[in-house]
Design an enzyme around this catalytic site. Structure first.
Site, PDB file in Angstrom:
ATOM      1  N   GLY A   7     -56.881 -23.869 -34.668  1.00 37.10           N
ATOM      2  CA  GLY A   7     -58.274 -23.822 -35.101  1.00 37.10           C
ATOM      3  C   GLY A   7     -58.720 -22.388 -35.224  1.00 37.10           C
ATOM      4  N   GLY A   8     -59.864 -22.200 -35.831  1.00 37.61           N
ATOM      5  CA  GLY A   8     -60.434 -20.866 -35.970  1.00 37.61           C
ATOM      6  C   GLY A   8     -61.192 -20.469 -34.718  1.00 37.61           C
ATOM      7  N   ALA A   9     -61.788 -19.289 -34.757  1.00 43.11           N
ATOM      8  CA  ALA A   9     -62.578 -18.794 -33.633  1.00 43.11           C
ATOM      9  C   ALA A   9     -63.750 -19.738 -33.371  1.00 43.11           C
ATOM     10  CB  ALA A   9     -63.084 -17.393 -33.940  1.00 43.11           C
ATOM     11  N   GLY A  12     -63.467 -24.928 -31.047  1.00 48.45           N
ATOM     12  CA  GLY A  12     -63.369 -25.969 -30.030  1.00 48.45           C
ATOM     13  C   GLY A  12     -61.935 -26.332 -29.682  1.00 48.45           C
ATOM     14  N   LYS A  13     -60.978 -25.559 -30.192  1.00 45.62           N
ATOM     15  CA  LYS A  13     -59.558 -25.892 -29.984  1.00 45.62           C
ATOM     16  C   LYS A  13     -59.166 -25.896 -28.512  1.00 45.62           C
ATOM     17  CE  LYS A  13     -58.274 -21.194 -31.235  1.00 45.62           C
ATOM     18  NZ  LYS A  13     -59.662 -20.775 -31.396  1.00 45.62           N
ATOM     19  N   ALA A  31     -52.220 -18.701 -19.038  1.00 51.08           N
ATOM     20  CA  ALA A  31     -53.173 -17.821 -19.713  1.00 51.08           C
ATOM     21  C   ALA A  31     -52.436 -16.615 -20.275  1.00 51.08           C
ATOM     22  CB  ALA A  31     -54.245 -17.374 -18.719  1.00 51.08           C
ATOM     23  N   THR A  32     -52.675 -16.317 -21.546  1.00 49.91           N
ATOM     24  CA  THR A  32     -51.946 -15.233 -22.195  1.00 49.91           C
ATOM     25  C   THR A  32     -52.820 -14.030 -22.524  1.00 49.91           C
ATOM     26  OG1 THR A  32     -52.316 -16.100 -24.412  1.00 49.91           O
ATOM     27  CG2 THR A  32     -50.349 -16.886 -23.236  1.00 49.91           C
ATOM     28  N   HIS A  48     -63.680 -20.058 -20.166  1.00 48.90           N
ATOM     29  CA  HIS A  48     -62.529 -20.962 -20.094  1.00 48.90           C
ATOM     30  C   HIS A  48     -62.203 -21.275 -18.633  1.00 48.90           C
ATOM     31  CE1 HIS A  48     -60.602 -20.748 -24.289  1.00 48.90           C
ATOM     32  NE2 HIS A  48     -61.803 -20.243 -24.391  1.00 48.90           N
ATOM     33  N   GLU A  60     -50.848 -16.397 -15.148  1.00 48.46           N
ATOM     34  CA  GLU A  60     -51.225 -15.402 -16.145  1.00 48.46           C
ATOM     35  C   GLU A  60     -49.987 -14.643 -16.599  1.00 48.46           C
ATOM     36  OE1 GLU A  60     -54.449 -12.982 -14.771  1.00 48.46           O
ATOM     37  OE2 GLU A  60     -55.710 -14.725 -14.349  1.00 48.46           O
TER      38      GLU A  60
END
Length: 165
Positions: A7-9, A12-13, A31-32, A48, A60
């Site tokens: 999805g885009g910015a 809601g992805k 988490a990246t 998040h 992480e």
């Protein structure tokens, strides 16, 4: 089961991916993002984090060894990777080993949900680095989609399942 959620910015992805994992009692959130001095990114990461259930474990990796992290999580029931976008962005020269990542995803016995941005639908990047990043992320998304059981596109909070070619 591997699911890729694109999805885009602000589409809601991540929320969709989190809802997909919510039914599992043991979830590891990979988490990246590497926040650094970016206040906007820090606020997004905090949102998040606040949204995730307290019993989820967070690992992480920043721009580190995502494939290695996935291989170490074989015993974990469900894994949510958020996101390929920030992982690729942190890699020097946007160089990553997509084959190794796809092998690690395919080797996981439990469900894995992977989030990534769909940047190819946006404005044409004005810099060479932006164009390289867009192209590399598009290629990475295609490779992960090839090993995924399900690929979903989230637009304005709505989910569209994408069929195989």
């Amino acid at each position: 089961m591997i699911a890729l959620v694109l999805g885009g910015a602000r589409s809601g992805k991540s929320a969709v991916a989190e809802a997909m994992c919510d039914r599992y009692p043991r979830v590891t959130y990979v988490a990246t993002a590497s926040v650094g001095d970016d206040a906007d990114l820090a606020a997004r990461v905090a949102a998040h984090r606040d949204r995730r259930p307290a019993h989820w474990v967070t690992v992480e990796v920043g721009g580190g060894d995502l494939a290695g992290a996935l291989q170490a999580l074989v015993a974990t029931e469900a894994v949510l990777v958020d996101s390929l976008t920030t992982w690729l962005a942190a890699a020097p020269g946007f160089e990553i080993d997509a084959d190794r990542l796809c092998a690690a995803l395919a080797g996981r016995p439990g469900p894995t949900v992977v989030v990534s941005d769909e940047v190819g639908l946006g404005v044409h990047p004005s810099s060479e680095a932006g164009r390289v990043f867009r192209d590399r992320l598009g290629e990475l998304n295609r490779q992960v989609a090839a090993v995924a059981d399900d690929v979903l596109l989230v637009v304005a909070g709505r989910v569209l399942p994408l069929a195989r070619p």
